[in-house]
Scaffold this active site. Structure first.
Site, PDB file in Angstrom:
ATOM      1  N   CYS A   2      98.528  10.628  62.541  1.00 63.09           N
ATOM      2  CA  CYS A   2      99.991   9.747  62.472  1.00 63.09           C
ATOM      3  C   CYS A   2      99.528   8.471  61.599  1.00 63.09           C
ATOM      4  O   CYS A   2      98.751   7.766  61.737  1.00 63.09           O
ATOM      5  CB  CYS A   2     100.422   9.324  63.653  1.00 63.09           C
ATOM      6  SG  CYS A   2     101.024  10.599  64.585  1.00 63.09           S
ATOM      7  N   ARG A  27      97.434  12.457  57.393  1.00 60.78           N
ATOM      8  CA  ARG A  27      97.115  11.961  58.803  1.00 60.78           C
ATOM      9  C   ARG A  27      97.981  12.703  59.833  1.00 60.78           C
ATOM     10  O   ARG A  27      97.868  12.670  60.996  1.00 60.78           O
ATOM     11  CB  ARG A  27      97.348  10.608  58.967  1.00 60.78           C
ATOM     12  CG  ARG A  27      96.392   9.668  58.135  1.00 60.78           C
ATOM     13  CD  ARG A  27      96.470   8.334  58.366  1.00 60.78           C
ATOM     14  NE  ARG A  27      96.105   7.729  59.772  1.00 60.78           N
ATOM     15  CZ  ARG A  27      95.210   6.974  60.062  1.00 60.78           C
ATOM     16  NH1 ARG A  27      94.332   6.741  59.258  1.00 60.78           N
ATOM     17  NH2 ARG A  27      94.937   6.783  61.401  1.00 60.78           N
ATOM     18  N   TRP A  74     101.847  13.455  63.487  1.00 63.03           N
ATOM     19  CA  TRP A  74     101.145  14.606  64.024  1.00 63.03           C
ATOM     20  C   TRP A  74     101.425  14.727  65.766  1.00 63.03           C
ATOM     21  O   TRP A  74     100.751  13.760  66.296  1.00 63.03           O
ATOM     22  CB  TRP A  74      99.624  14.230  63.820  1.00 63.03           C
ATOM     23  CG  TRP A  74      98.710  15.750  64.420  1.00 63.03           C
ATOM     24  CD1 TRP A  74      98.654  16.830  63.712  1.00 63.03           C
ATOM     25  CD2 TRP A  74      98.202  15.826  65.453  1.00 63.03           C
ATOM     26  NE1 TRP A  74      97.776  17.770  64.275  1.00 63.03           N
ATOM     27  CE2 TRP A  74      97.483  17.179  65.583  1.00 63.03           C
ATOM     28  CE3 TRP A  74      98.023  15.093  66.685  1.00 63.03           C
ATOM     29  CZ2 TRP A  74      96.930  17.550  66.498  1.00 63.03           C
ATOM     30  CZ3 TRP A  74      97.246  15.452  67.599  1.00 63.03           C
ATOM     31  CH2 TRP A  74      96.547  16.761  67.678  1.00 63.03           C
ATOM     32  N   ASN A  98     101.078   5.172  66.390  1.00 61.93           N
ATOM     33  CA  ASN A  98      99.909   6.108  66.330  1.00 61.93           C
ATOM     34  C   ASN A  98      99.390   5.889  67.697  1.00 61.93           C
ATOM     35  O   ASN A  98      98.675   4.667  68.006  1.00 61.93           O
ATOM     36  CB  ASN A  98      99.170   5.734  65.017  1.00 61.93           C
ATOM     37  CG  ASN A  98      97.809   6.520  64.925  1.00 61.93           C
ATOM     38  OD1 ASN A  98      96.742   6.094  64.466  1.00 61.93           O
ATOM     39  ND2 ASN A  98      97.598   7.626  65.566  1.00 61.93           N
ATOM     40  N   GLY A  99      99.005   7.215  68.332  1.00 64.48           N
ATOM     41  CA  GLY A  99      98.290   6.987  69.660  1.00 64.48           C
ATOM     42  C   GLY A  99      98.990   7.426  70.645  1.00 64.48           C
ATOM     43  O   GLY A  99      99.748   8.641  70.425  1.00 64.48           O
ATOM     44  N   GLU A 479      79.840  26.028  60.776  1.00 58.16           N
ATOM     45  CA  GLU A 479      80.491  25.414  59.990  1.00 58.16           C
ATOM     46  C   GLU A 479      81.606  26.373  59.099  1.00 58.16           C
ATOM     47  O   GLU A 479      82.732  26.257  58.851  1.00 58.16           O
ATOM     48  CB  GLU A 479      79.936  24.446  59.086  1.00 58.16           C
ATOM     49  CG  GLU A 479      80.607  23.556  58.012  1.00 58.16           C
ATOM     50  CD  GLU A 479      81.763  22.734  58.512  1.00 58.16           C
ATOM     51  OE1 GLU A 479      81.948  22.830  59.484  1.00 58.16           O
ATOM     52  OE2 GLU A 479      82.512  22.289  57.271  1.00 58.16           O
ATOM     53  N   LYS A 483      85.571  26.300  58.977  1.00 62.00           N
ATOM     54  CA  LYS A 483      86.344  26.234  57.700  1.00 62.00           C
ATOM     55  C   LYS A 483      87.166  27.255  57.570  1.00 62.00           C
ATOM     56  O   LYS A 483      88.437  27.322  57.068  1.00 62.00           O
ATOM     57  CB  LYS A 483      85.208  26.506  56.369  1.00 62.00           C
ATOM     58  CG  LYS A 483      84.563  24.882  56.149  1.00 62.00           C
ATOM     59  CD  LYS A 483      85.467  23.972  55.691  1.00 62.00           C
ATOM     60  CE  LYS A 483      85.887  23.030  56.846  1.00 62.00           C
ATOM     61  NZ  LYS A 483      85.132  21.936  57.298  1.00 62.00           N
ATOM     62  N   GLU A 486      90.279  27.154  59.951  1.00 63.45           N
ATOM     63  CA  GLU A 486      91.052  26.004  59.525  1.00 63.45           C
ATOM     64  C   GLU A 486      91.859  26.331  58.389  1.00 63.45           C
ATOM     65  O   GLU A 486      93.044  25.759  58.659  1.00 63.45           O
ATOM     66  CB  GLU A 486      90.325  24.629  59.242  1.00 63.45           C
ATOM     67  CG  GLU A 486      89.444  24.150  60.501  1.00 63.45           C
ATOM     68  CD  GLU A 486      88.647  22.964  59.944  1.00 63.45           C
ATOM     69  OE1 GLU A 486      88.815  21.756  60.279  1.00 63.45           O
ATOM     70  OE2 GLU A 486      87.855  22.989  58.638  1.00 63.45           O
ATOM     71  N   HIS A 502      73.253  39.916  71.875  1.00 66.47           N
ATOM     72  CA  HIS A 502      73.312  39.527  73.363  1.00 66.47           C
ATOM     73  C   HIS A 502      75.248  39.434  73.690  1.00 66.47           C
ATOM     74  O   HIS A 502      75.303  38.806  74.447  1.00 66.47           O
ATOM     75  CB  HIS A 502      72.962  38.165  73.651  1.00 66.47           C
ATOM     76  CG  HIS A 502      71.420  38.250  73.561  1.00 66.47           C
ATOM     77  ND1 HIS A 502      70.651  38.935  74.593  1.00 66.47           N
ATOM     78  CD2 HIS A 502      70.699  37.730  72.545  1.00 66.47           C
ATOM     79  CE1 HIS A 502      69.266  38.833  74.028  1.00 66.47           C
ATOM     80  NE2 HIS A 502      69.230  38.203  73.098  1.00 66.47           N
ATOM     81  N   LYS A 602      93.907  14.946  59.875  1.00 71.09           N
ATOM     82  CA  LYS A 602      92.826  14.268  59.559  1.00 71.09           C
ATOM     83  C   LYS A 602      92.734  12.997  60.373  1.00 71.09           C
ATOM     84  O   LYS A 602      93.613  12.387  61.021  1.00 71.09           O
ATOM     85  CB  LYS A 602      92.518  13.982  58.178  1.00 71.09           C
ATOM     86  CG  LYS A 602      91.176  14.148  57.829  1.00 71.09           C
ATOM     87  CD  LYS A 602      91.064  14.159  56.302  1.00 71.09           C
ATOM     88  CE  LYS A 602      89.595  14.136  55.889  1.00 71.09           C
ATOM     89  NZ  LYS A 602      89.007  15.268  56.173  1.00 71.09           N
TER      90      LYS A 602
END
Ligand code: HGA
Length: 607
Positions: A2, A27, A74, A98-99, A479, A483, A486, A502, A602
């Site tokens: 946000c 954001r 967001w 924001n929060g 990673e 990626k 995402e 396994h 982000k």
């Protein structure tokens, strides 16, 4: 997450507010809105979806005024609809947030019992009603905010506008970042200095619990106890150019290609070429006394931490514990005296990581942070600040911040090793020389861009993809999978190569590509055996290795990607490049929104 912005200006603000939102779109981008104050009215415009929808709405229904607030969302509470978009308003007050207001439920119930009508499902709207109640009861905006802030639990950065005041806004922060910017006869609020970059370079970072009244003449700041306080005004250094795409199609692509330069930039501040040693910023405690390192981070930063665990153990012989921040804090970890707690975060504001940092600080740990924003909350609360110099990272999927984190962590590992007498001066010099070679190796890895683009169609149709690696390349496998998930929305998992048998091997068939990260070296044979186990079951393998590795095991693979032969210490940095490029090109092939993938944003400032 946000983005919020506020302007008390001399000129019309709507377009400038939207411009600020554009700089903060990373954001949040599920809805956006503005509210200006003019002629004793709150003029509010909101739109669901991308920022352009708000631009269209404003073209249809302009929002005139010299003062206003704006938000890019967001969503945490309530679907991304227009009615849940900020600003939230009553007849008297409009605000952006924001929060998360954690106690919004009881507050909302009490407000409803007092006859207030809600028009959204957000947690945020309670704050608008609470402030409005006070204003309607005759309190000044300042006194109204002062009365409401102590009743809120959770995290917030707020910017509040008042119907009857076209000359001031009030901001407040607790847990989420907020800055004040100073212009010529104008004053601003913003989630970060980047949002304000074209407006001003003069910035004050508010402290936890601060609230602020901004007017055209400047800002009056109060601390959590309502005492007037002075906070430093600093030059932000953020430039508008730093957040432009240039000739690249996407920010992510630009950021992948920036890696040789920004990694070199980062390493330069940790390596002394004159005596080939590692130099850390001055600190007033002795790192040789550290008896354990606890690494805490989230997402990609967590994988950087996992690589660092291998390095700290191998080079410095230091025991390392590592956890994701959201788990760490609530599992009551054992933190013994003499421990170094190390937090890794691109933004330095990640809510879970910041909360874990505070937990460790209260438990007496020495705090080190690896962050890309040296003015961030984590940076300010650390004993040892280890900045990365990646420059602003706008693509939601982290790339250059990750390799810069690895660069800093490699330098820290070498430094700890020297401090603990595990590495001689000669060995330190050799490590420094290997690190110095990294930018060239990254360039060599990037030279395979076209080839990787050409093979993206092999992966794009897959529903599932597995990534395998061993040792420090195991976090790289994680990673790589992250990626791909995402930005291309393909289900992907990373596994330690030896774990295949396994369980995950049950998933293998011709439709599941397996990406194997295996630089030649001591672990290569073992990984190749795991790769053969996959192939024996019809699995299709993409092998990422160096010339030697490909010569030995490349035959029969679906594809191979050749990396330069590098020292094992820098391999994780170099092997990050092909997994980033692969995810990028697969996403482009699938036509997804690379820079603004669905559901993500982000700078995760909510828990
Ligand atoms: N809780 C608010 C704000 C969300 C936010 O700050 N996200 O990062 C909402 O859901 O609108």
């Amino acid at each position: 997450m946000c983005g919020i912005i506020g302007i008390v200006g001399k000129e019309q603000v709507a377009d400038r507010l939207v411009d600020g939102l554009r700089r903060m779109e990373y954001r949040g981008y599920d809805s956006a809105g503005v509210c200006t104050v003019e002629g004793g009215q709150l003029i509010r415009r909101r739109a669901e979806g991308k920022l352009n929808n708000l631009v269209i709405e404003l073209a249809r229904n302009p929002a005139p005024g010299l003062i206003g607030i704006a938000h890019t969302r967001w969503a945490t509470h309530g679907a991304p609809t227009t009615s849940n978009a900020h600003p939230h308003a009553t007849g008297e007050v409009a605000l952006v947030h924001n929060g998360i207001i954690e106690n919004f439920k009881p507050l909302r119930e009490a407000l409803i019992a007092r006859g207030r009508k809600f028009e959204s499902e957000t947690d945020t709207e309670v704050v608008a009603h609470l402030v409005s109640e006070q204003v309607e009861a005759g309190l000044s905006p300042q006194d109204a905010v002062k009365a409401v802030l102590p009743t809120l639990r959770g995290a917030f950065a707020l910017a509040i506008a008042f119907r009857t005041h076209d000359d001031m806004l009030i901001g407040a922060r607790l847990g989420s970042p907020l800055v004040v910017g100073y212009g010529e006869g104008e004053t601003y609020l913003g989630s970060d200095a980047l949002a304000l970059a074209p407006l001003t370079q003069k910035i004050t970072y508010l402290e936890e619990g601060d609230w602020v009244v901004i007017t055209r003449d400047g800002a009056q700041i109060f601390d959590a106890a309502n005492n007037p306080v002075t906070r430093a005004i600093v030059a932000s250094g953020a430039t508008a150019a730093a957040i432009e795409k240039g000739n690249y199609r996407h920010f992510m692509q630009k950021e992948i290609f920036e890696q040789p330069v920004v990694v070199a930039q980062t390493l330069r501040s940790y390596l002394r070429r004159v005596d080939q040693s590692v130099a850390l910023p001055q600190i007033d405690f002795d790192l040789s006394t550290i008896n354990r390192v606890t690494i805490v981070a989230c997402g990609t930063s967590y994988y950087a931490g996992m690589v660092a665990k291998y390095w700290f153990e191998q080079f410095a012989r230091l025991p390392v514990d590592i956890d994701v921040a959201s788990e760490f804090r609530y599992r009551d970890p054992v933190l013994e005296p003499g421990g170094l707690a190390l937090f890794i975060s691109q933004s330095g504001e990640t809510a879970d990581t910041l909360a874990a940092l505070r937990h460790c600080k209260a438990a007496g740990q020495t705090i080190a942070v690896v962050v890309n924003v040296p003015t961030s909350s984590m940076a300010r609360e650390a004993d040892l600040l280890l900045p990365t110099h990646a420059g602003p990272e706008i693509g939601v999927a982290s790339t250059k911040a990750f390799t810069c984190q690895l660069a800093v962590l490699a330098a820290l590992a070498a430094h700890l090793a020297v401090k603990r007498g595990q590495v001689s001066r000669e060995e330190e010099a050799a490590i420094v020389n290997h690190l110095v070679e990294t930018p060239a190796a990254l360039n060599a890895a990037l030279s395979h861009d076209e080839e990787i683009a050409a093979m993206a169609h092999l992966i794009a149709p897959a529903r599932d993809v597995l990534y395998l690696g061993r040792g420090p390349d195991y976090p790289l496998a994680l990673e790589g999978a992250l990626k791909l998930k995402e930005i291309s929305y393909i289900h992907a998992e990373g596994y330690a190569s030896g774990e295949m048998k396994h369980g995950p091997i049950a998933l293998i068939d011709e439709a599941v590509p397996v990406i194997v990260l295996a630089p030649s070296g001591p672990l290569f044979e073992k990984t190749v055996s795991n790769m053969q186990e996959v192939r024996a079951r019809g699995g299709k393998v993409v092998l990422i290795s160096d010339a030697e590795g490909i010569a030995e095991a490349g035959e029969g693979c679906l594809a191979t990607i050749e990396m330069p032969k590098v020292h094992p210490l820098i391999a994780p940095l170099v092997y990050a490049v092909p997994v980033q490029l692969l995810a990028y090109h697969v996403a482009v092939a699938k036509g997804t929104d690379v820079d603004q993938p669905r559901n993500l944003a982000k700078s995760v400032t909510v828990e």
